[in-house]
Design a protein around this motif. Structure first.
Motif, PDB file in Angstrom:
ATOM      1  N   GLU A  92       0.795  -1.214   0.000  1.00  0.00           N
ATOM      2  CA  GLU A  92       0.000   0.000   0.000  1.00  0.00           C
ATOM      3  C   GLU A  92       0.830   1.267   0.000  1.00  0.00           C
ATOM      4  OE1 GLU A  92      -0.398  -0.191   4.816  1.00  0.00           O
ATOM      5  OE2 GLU A  92      -1.950  -0.988   3.548  1.00  0.00           O
ATOM      6  N   THR A  93       2.137   1.126   0.056  1.00  0.00           N
ATOM      7  CA  THR A  93       2.958   2.321   0.129  1.00  0.00           C
ATOM      8  C   THR A  93       4.227   2.119  -0.667  1.00  0.00           C
ATOM      9  OG1 THR A  93       3.845   3.951   1.680  1.00  0.00           O
ATOM     10  CG2 THR A  93       4.250   1.657   2.190  1.00  0.00           C
ATOM     11  N   SER A  94       4.894   3.176  -1.005  1.00  0.00           N
ATOM     12  CA  SER A  94       6.063   3.107  -1.858  1.00  0.00           C
ATOM     13  C   SER A  94       7.294   2.626  -1.103  1.00  0.00           C
ATOM     14  CB  SER A  94       6.339   4.489  -2.460  1.00  0.00           C
ATOM     15  OG  SER A  94       5.261   4.912  -3.256  1.00  0.00           O
ATOM     16  N   THR A 212      13.969  12.094  10.597  1.00  0.00           N
ATOM     17  CA  THR A 212      15.308  12.659  10.428  1.00  0.00           C
ATOM     18  C   THR A 212      15.992  12.280   9.128  1.00  0.00           C
ATOM     19  OG1 THR A 212      16.314  10.780  11.612  1.00  0.00           O
ATOM     20  CG2 THR A 212      15.687  12.713  12.925  1.00  0.00           C
ATOM     21  N   GLU A 213      15.532  11.212   8.450  1.00  0.00           N
ATOM     22  CA  GLU A 213      16.315  10.691   7.334  1.00  0.00           C
ATOM     23  C   GLU A 213      15.636  10.687   5.971  1.00  0.00           C
ATOM     24  OE1 GLU A 213      19.359  10.131   7.578  1.00  0.00           O
ATOM     25  OE2 GLU A 213      19.676   9.917   9.732  1.00  0.00           O
ATOM     26  N   ILE A 214      14.322  10.622   5.914  1.00  0.00           N
ATOM     27  CA  ILE A 214      13.660  10.346   4.642  1.00  0.00           C
ATOM     28  C   ILE A 214      12.943  11.584   4.103  1.00  0.00           C
ATOM     29  CG2 ILE A 214      12.050   8.851   3.420  1.00  0.00           C
ATOM     30  CD1 ILE A 214      14.507   7.447   4.575  1.00  0.00           C
ATOM     31  N   PRO A 215      13.392  12.119   2.964  1.00  0.00           N
ATOM     32  CA  PRO A 215      12.712  13.273   2.353  1.00  0.00           C
ATOM     33  C   PRO A 215      11.312  12.891   1.869  1.00  0.00           C
ATOM     34  CG  PRO A 215      14.932  12.959   1.448  1.00  0.00           C
ATOM     35  CD  PRO A 215      14.598  11.727   2.219  1.00  0.00           C
ATOM     36  N   ARG A 216      10.405  13.868   1.878  1.00  0.00           N
ATOM     37  CA  ARG A 216       9.040  13.682   1.391  1.00  0.00           C
ATOM     38  C   ARG A 216       8.310  12.543   2.115  1.00  0.00           C
ATOM     39  NH1 ARG A 216       7.881  16.425  -3.093  1.00  0.00           N
ATOM     40  NH2 ARG A 216       6.242  14.984  -3.718  1.00  0.00           N
ATOM     41  N   GLU A 217       8.616  12.387   3.386  1.00  0.00           N
ATOM     42  CA  GLU A 217       7.965  11.374   4.216  1.00  0.00           C
ATOM     43  C   GLU A 217       6.924  12.002   5.131  1.00  0.00           C
ATOM     44  OE1 GLU A 217       6.609   8.177   5.985  1.00  0.00           O
ATOM     45  OE2 GLU A 217       8.269   7.886   4.579  1.00  0.00           O
ATOM     46  N   PHE A 386       0.964  11.408  13.979  1.00  0.00           N
ATOM     47  CA  PHE A 386      -0.029  10.340  13.939  1.00  0.00           C
ATOM     48  C   PHE A 386       0.539   9.160  13.164  1.00  0.00           C
ATOM     49  CE2 PHE A 386      -2.592  14.067  14.815  1.00  0.00           C
ATOM     50  CZ  PHE A 386      -3.499  13.598  15.758  1.00  0.00           C
ATOM     51  N   GLY A 387       0.653   8.013  13.832  1.00  0.00           N
ATOM     52  CA  GLY A 387       1.158   6.799  13.209  1.00  0.00           C
ATOM     53  C   GLY A 387       0.146   5.676  13.346  1.00  0.00           C
ATOM     54  N   GLY A 388       0.524   4.485  12.893  1.00  0.00           N
ATOM     55  CA  GLY A 388      -0.375   3.342  12.921  1.00  0.00           C
ATOM     56  C   GLY A 388      -1.015   3.132  11.560  1.00  0.00           C
ATOM     57  N   TYR A 416       1.139  16.113  12.376  1.00  0.00           N
ATOM     58  CA  TYR A 416       1.983  15.611  11.294  1.00  0.00           C
ATOM     59  C   TYR A 416       1.573  14.189  10.929  1.00  0.00           C
ATOM     60  CZ  TYR A 416       5.144  19.500  12.387  1.00  0.00           C
ATOM     61  OH  TYR A 416       5.678  20.756  12.606  1.00  0.00           O
ATOM     62  N   PHE A 417       1.679  13.880   9.638  1.00  0.00           N
ATOM     63  CA  PHE A 417       1.346  12.551   9.136  1.00  0.00           C
ATOM     64  C   PHE A 417       2.536  11.982   8.376  1.00  0.00           C
ATOM     65  CE2 PHE A 417      -2.423  15.235   9.365  1.00  0.00           C
ATOM     66  CZ  PHE A 417      -3.247  14.478  10.188  1.00  0.00           C
ATOM     67  N   LEU A 418       2.510  10.662   8.136  1.00  0.00           N
ATOM     68  CA  LEU A 418       3.621  10.004   7.464  1.00  0.00           C
ATOM     69  C   LEU A 418       3.109   9.109   6.347  1.00  0.00           C
ATOM     70  CD1 LEU A 418       4.268   9.718  10.872  1.00  0.00           C
ATOM     71  CD2 LEU A 418       6.507   9.451   9.806  1.00  0.00           C
ATOM     72  N   ARG A 419       3.867   9.036   5.285  1.00  0.00           N
ATOM     73  CA  ARG A 419       3.477   8.174   4.165  1.00  0.00           C
ATOM     74  C   ARG A 419       3.628   6.694   4.516  1.00  0.00           C
ATOM     75  NH1 ARG A 419       6.410  10.474  -1.092  1.00  0.00           N
ATOM     76  NH2 ARG A 419       5.121   8.883  -2.089  1.00  0.00           N
ATOM     77  N   HIS A 420       4.534   6.372   5.445  1.00  0.00           N
ATOM     78  CA  HIS A 420       4.702   4.991   5.893  1.00  0.00           C
ATOM     79  C   HIS A 420       4.190   4.836   7.322  1.00  0.00           C
ATOM     80  CE1 HIS A 420       7.664   5.299   2.572  1.00  0.00           C
ATOM     81  NE2 HIS A 420       7.416   4.024   2.399  1.00  0.00           N
ATOM     82  N   GLU A 421       3.085   5.498   7.610  1.00  0.00           N
ATOM     83  CA  GLU A 421       2.571   5.582   8.973  1.00  0.00           C
ATOM     84  C   GLU A 421       2.337   4.228   9.634  1.00  0.00           C
ATOM     85  OE1 GLU A 421      -1.800   4.778   7.825  1.00  0.00           O
ATOM     86  OE2 GLU A 421      -1.418   5.982   9.590  1.00  0.00           O
ATOM     87  N   GLY A 422       1.991   3.195   8.876  1.00  0.00           N
ATOM     88  CA  GLY A 422       1.695   1.889   9.453  1.00  0.00           C
ATOM     89  C   GLY A 422       2.919   1.047   9.751  1.00  0.00           C
ATOM     90  N   TYR A 423       4.106   1.532   9.370  1.00  0.00           N
ATOM     91  CA  TYR A 423       5.300   0.694   9.450  1.00  0.00           C
ATOM     92  C   TYR A 423       6.330   1.199  10.457  1.00  0.00           C
ATOM     93  CZ  TYR A 423       3.505  -1.583   5.284  1.00  0.00           C
ATOM     94  OH  TYR A 423       2.720  -2.283   4.406  1.00  0.00           O
ATOM     95  N   LEU A 424       5.928   2.053  11.380  1.00  0.00           N
ATOM     96  CA  LEU A 424       6.881   2.581  12.344  1.00  0.00           C
ATOM     97  C   LEU A 424       7.507   1.462  13.168  1.00  0.00           C
ATOM     98  CD1 LEU A 424       4.982   5.733  13.711  1.00  0.00           C
ATOM     99  CD2 LEU A 424       6.349   5.485  11.630  1.00  0.00           C
TER     100      LEU A 424
END
Length: 465
Positions: A92-94, A212-217, A386-388, A416-424
């Motif tokens: 579901e994510t890149s 801290t590491e991933i651009p456009r995240e 917000f993660g999960g 704040y939201f994340l594109r890989h929010e489910g994979y923390l």
């Protein structure tokens, strides 16, 4: 004369060799040396993930696509479309490209929650002309955990084929409640070590990595400025992590290994999933989000405008604000009963599964958003992440959470939201298989030992003087 010519030819050859070495140094390295492979296979914990130049693989890097109100990446992962049983494999994510990491990685990571299993693994692009590899992300419904185990077995076999390593040299990093519940199943099926890691600690490690590491995240969201990306930052503490899985945990984070669970609620993604499976025909969580994208909650919820006929400006409530979730259903039920005995049904009576989905989505999201604000207020935290696996890039969900934080804090706090929010958690578990001080810019792990060493050296120098 002959000697002079010979010396000239030798010098020219030496210059040519030097030029070739410089050219090789400039070119990106596409292969891993035998020494490096042997070292990382026999000592997989010594692998240092090189995150220099990391980026998210996206067909259109100018802006992430939003499909049916949800964030998408325009492709399915590895050609897997599930197994025909209504399940499950979501790519579901890149992926995240690591162009400068070439060493072998002899572990995979899995985060097994109450509803979903999240899998993260590194793949070397052996047949590519480009260097490095990528982090791959996949998820499964927890009741299809056997599908995930089968994929892990195939990854194990591929690792053996590519690197010639022995099964005992591989391992699975596991976190979440399922790391204990399914420990024997995974260990017996794969025949490898399964290392269980603390769930909350993995969440923080994973989130810190993304921040801290991933651009456009990381991004903010609002109706007027959707998906405004925030660049990687080195100074990130303190913050509040709202991890929305089956239930919700609120974590106050003040450092890389300094955190406290300050609260939680049982009304989370599992609540939404369970109730909507009873109230609608949706079979999967993605179906429910899709239906919510087309629904109209005003047909189910009682709004401020339904009560006042207009805004309630004195206390800052718009006429579209929800006064009572599902507040109209009772009236509709009476109307339907009246119709059954010969009455007429008002034209505005009636609702769809999509209407129900959006109403319940708003109810759960608003509840989480307000509790998040209250926790941030109690603990004096301005940044709220917000993660999960609850949000999944769904526009209405993000807008509801973001609006709640902005409204209650009067704009003083930021969601704040994340594109890989489910994979923390899964990424955190993956990164736990690292030595101290493995090179992340934002990592402070080992700093206490480093400072102590510096102090002792200075003390010795002072005594010597």
């Amino acid at each position: 004369m002959t000697s002079a010519v010979g010396d000239h030819e030798k010098a020219a050859a030496a210059d040519a060799d030097a030029d070739e070495r410089r050219d090789q140094a400039r070119r990106p390295r596409t292969m891993t040396s035998t020494e490096e492979i042997d070292n990382t296979i026999t000592r997989p914990g010594s692998v240092r993930i090189n995150v220099k130049g990391a980026f998210i693989v996206d067909p259109d890097t100018s802006t992430p696509a939003l499909v049916n109100g949800r964030q998408g990446n325009g492709r399915q992962g590895n050609g897997q479309q599930g197994n025909g049983r209504g399940s499950p494999t979501h790519h579901e994510t890149s992926d995240i490209r690591l162009p400068n990491h070439t060493a072998v990685v002899s572990h995979i990571a899995v985060d097994i929650g109450g509803s979903l299993v999240k899998l993260v693994y590194f793949s070397r692009e052996a047949h590519s002309t480009e260097p490095g590899g990528r982090l791959n992300f996949q998820s499964f419904e927890t009741d299809r955990v056997d599908d995930c185990v089968e994929l892990m077995k195939s990854l194990r076999d591929k690792q053996l084929e590519l690197n010639g390593s022995r099964p005992g040299e591989l391992c699975v990093m596991a976190t979440g409640g399922g790391a204990y519940k399914f420990y024997d199943k995974i260990r017996e099926a794969l025949g490898v070590d399964v290392l269980r890691e603390d769930e909350m600690e993995c969440l923080i490690i994973g989130l810190d990595f993304f921040i801290t590491e991933i651009p456009r995240e990381v991004f903010t969201y609002s109706e007027t400025d959707p998906m405004h990306f925030v660049g990687p930052r080195e100074t990130i503490y303190p913050y509040l992590l709202v991890n929305i899985g089956s239930g919700v945990s609120f974590l106050k984070v003040t450092g890389p290994r300094s955190y406290q669970r300050v609260g939680g609620t049982s009304l989370g993604g599992g609540t939404l999933w369970g109730l909507l499976s009873l109230l609608t025909g949706a079979r999967t969580f993605d179906d429910m989000l899709d239906q919510a994208g087309y629904g109209d909650n005003a047909k189910v919820d009682m709004l401020v405008g339904d009560i006042y006929g207009t805004d309630y400006g004195k206390i800052g409530l718009k006429n579209t604000a929800i006064a009572s979730s599902f507040g109209k259903v009772f009236r509709m039920k009476h109307a339907a009963e009246a119709a059954a005995v010969g009455g007429t049904v008002p034209a505005d009576v009636g609702f769809t599964g999509g209407d129900i989905s959006r109403s319940l989505l708003y109810a759960i999201s608003n509840n989480i958003g307000q509790i998040a604000y209250l926790q941030s207020q109690i603990h004096n935290l301005s940044d709220i992440y917000f993660g999960g696996s609850f949000i999944r890039g769904h526009r209405q969900t993000m807008n509801t959470l973001s609006y709640a934080i902005k409204f209650w804090s009067k704009g003083e706090k930021q969601a704040y939201f994340l594109r890989h929010e489910g994979y923390l958690g899964a990424v955190g578990a993956f990164l736990k298989r690292q030595p101290k001080n493995w090179g992340r810019r934002g990592s402070l792990e080992g700093m206490d030992e480093t400072l102590e060493l510096r102090r002792s050296v200075k003390a010795k120098e002072g005594l010597a003087a």
